[in-house]
Design a protein around this motif. Sequence first.
Motif, short mmCIF file in Angstrom:
data_model
loop_
_atom_site.label_atom_id
_atom_site.label_comp_id
_atom_site.label_asym_id
_atom_site.label_seq_id
_atom_site.Cartn_x
_atom_site.Cartn_y
_atom_site.Cartn_z
N THR A 90 0.83 -1.20 0.00
CA THR A 90 0.00 0.00 0.00
C THR A 90 0.86 1.25 0.00
N HIS A 142 -8.09 -5.25 -0.33
CA HIS A 142 -8.61 -4.42 0.77
C HIS A 142 -10.05 -4.79 1.11
N ALA A 184 -10.16 -8.08 3.41
CA ALA A 184 -9.07 -7.96 4.38
C ALA A 184 -8.97 -9.10 5.37
#
Length: 403
Positions: free
Chosen positions: A239, A313, A316
């Motif tokens: 990220t 994401h 997760a």
Amino acid sequence: MSTETHALSTVTPRTPEQWIQRAAEVAAILAVDAVDRDRAGATPYDEVRLLKESGLVTLLGPTEHGGGGQTWPTAYQVIRTVATADGSIGQLLGYHLLWFWAARLVGTKEQIAHVEAEATKNKWFFGGAVNPRDSDVVVADEGSTIVFNGRKSFSTGSKVSDVTVLEGTLLDSGTHVFAIVPSDIEGLTFHDDWDNLGQRLTESGSVSLNHVRVPWEQAAGFVGKTFQPRVYNTLNVPTIQLVFVNFYLGIARGALETALTYTQEKSRSWLHGGYSTAAEEPYVIDLYGDLQAKLWAVEALADAVALEGQRIHENAWEVTAEQRGEHEVRVAAVKARATDVALEVTNRIFEVTGARSTASREGLDRFWRNVRTHTLHDPVAYKRREVGRHLLTGELPEPTWYS
């Protein structure tokens, strides 16, 4: 920072396109005096205030608490847009959004809900004392509290942050501990020693931790003093690497656009070339076309990898090590290409702007200085190695602080 000729829209953004437009409004304000602010190197209090007023600091925050409720692909586009005008502020925003997300990366569900509610409602601006090359921050268990002691060489966002993410290792077990603390907490000292070639307004100086005391319940991801691991804990690296990619690309875009305006308005044609304007010179046309094509290509790759990451994401709590590893290989590839292209664009624009463009008042050098400074964060050769090994043997990168 001047706001005389540009202002923020009074309409609250709702869609990704509207948030990207809001970022463009912020960039227009920052661009007015970007050269002067870079030269002055003052602490960017006004710039961070602008990020708060624009709503960009809560872009990823829950809508029920007043946040934008947006996804990482939109966040990357916002970072890229802000960085076209000011690479330092693009970096500050990018790091802030990563640390805003820190609770989701390593926290329990209860911690995530609490941190994101408070951060969004209060418009916290995040900094981070989490330099992985420094392993000298130790954490002592003192019953109901943990105590951080040590030093970090870099702490981006230091003096302009409301809260800071701390990281250290427990003395007995060596387990890593993250905690979010107020930036004015007793024992946390930011040193005004960031004096580097580029990214001058990122407040990335060193920080000392002297008996910084935190309740155990604020140790992210710990339940009963035991960390609850999951694969998603390791998504901080891909990220943040995509954050890097996007402010590199923003800086490169800003350099190309600034150079283009200079060529159109100020550059003189070569006296022996036989053309009346620099914009008619075949070599100028060729180089702009080459740089634009390369930039478009890596922007497209960055956008594609961002969408791949978003699927992780959204999953997760269930993501697998294989999914994480395959994503990291793609991140490594785009990081390598973005580094090379951003360095090429910010360097070669001088070939088509001419000798007079090197005057300090033009500030064209800031784009190269900014990219050159931050692209040394970690060796790009090791990014290519991740891609090459995967291609040749199917090996996936082991999660580390850099992969």
